[in-house]
Design an enzyme around this catalytic site. Structure first.
Site: not given
Ligand code: FE
Ligand code: ZN
Length: 265
Positions: A65, A67, A69-70, A123, A140, A178
């Site tokens: 996805h 975001h 952090d990905h 998410h 996530d 995570h």
């Molecule tokens: Fe994340």
């Molecule tokens: Zn995320």
């Protein structure tokens, strides 16, 4: 989703290891015979270090996805390695070369592996999961004893997505993005104080973390026994949800009440 009974065994041949990133992310590094793929490289640096150390050539990037952090490391990794980028067509993904919607089966040639692409919105609205044999890379959507926050999707969407994942075989390994397991288990114990599997997992996770190891991968079987978001049909979870929100009704209503409670926990 395409099913081909011949491929799960052959697609399980690659190695998998976690590359810790940021505070609590895992970038999963998949490798076989000098070739590598990464799932959700939010940061390029740990990936570059691991590739260099093991002498691996990066051939593919799987993004679940949008975001940061990905996918924050995708641009730099593509510039350096020219890897194919798989990711959700419905989201803005840097360098996306293979847009996916779910239902496809993709081949990652260097790994000798095929992945079934699962659409798991909730998410985010285009969130994907990648399934290779008995290994699930779910970003996530599903966490150890928990699930992702509903940033873009509805409770009905997330409940349906979790239902798809819960329908996989119990021995499917779950590679989440995570390390949230211990915090999630504290919540699971608040929802189901009398679930012995939750108690046991709290002890197991504490021992694993004390050794400095990841609590992942989990398995679908373990999640079904301990994750309140996969247990919304259990009488104890329904009762806990109704205590929180007396109007919670039906599987989605119970899920929404538990998710709302977790947001404030
Ligand atoms: Fe994340
Ligand atoms: Zn995320």
């Amino acid at each position: 989703m395409t099913t081909d009974p011949a491929s799960p065994a052959s697609s399980a041949a690659f190695d998998v290891r976690p590359l810790p990133a940021f505070r609590d992310n895992y970038i999963w590094l998949l490798s076989r015979d000098g070739c590598a793929a990464v799932v959700d490289p939010g940061d390029a640096a740990p990936v570059e270090a691991a590739l260099a150390e093991a002498g691996l050539c990066l051939v593919a990037i799987l993004v679940t996805h949008h975001h940061a952090d990905h996918q924050g490391g995708v641009e730099r990794l593509v510039a350096a390695h020219g890897a194919t980028v798989f990711g959700p067509a419905a989201e803005s993904i840097t360098g996306l070369s293979r847009p996916l919607r779910g239902g496809e089966r993709i081949e990652v040639d260097g790994l000798g592996a095929a992945f079934d692409v699962l659409s798991v919105p909730g998410h985010t609205r285009g969130h994907l999961a990648y399934l290779a044999g008995r290994r699930l890379f779910c970003g996530d959507t599903l966490f150890g004893a928990g699930c992702g926050r509903l940033f873009e999707g509805t409770p009905a969407q997330m409940a349906a997505s979790l239902g798809v994942l819960a329908g996989l075989p119990d021995d499917t390994e779950v590679y989440c993005a995570h390390e949230y397991t211990e915090m999630n288990l504290r919540f699971a114990a608040a929802v189901e104080p009398h679930n012995p599997a939750v108690r046991q997992r709290i002890a197991d996770a504490a021992a694993i973390r004390a050794r400095g190891e990841p609590t992942l991968p989990s398995t679908i079987g373990l999640e079904k026994a301990t994750n309140p978001f996969l247990r919304c049909a259990e009488p104890a979870v329904i009762a806990a949800a109704r205590q929180r929100d007396p109007s919670a009704a039906g599987a989605v209503g119970v899920f929404a009440a538990i998710r709302g409670w977790r947001n404030e926990f």
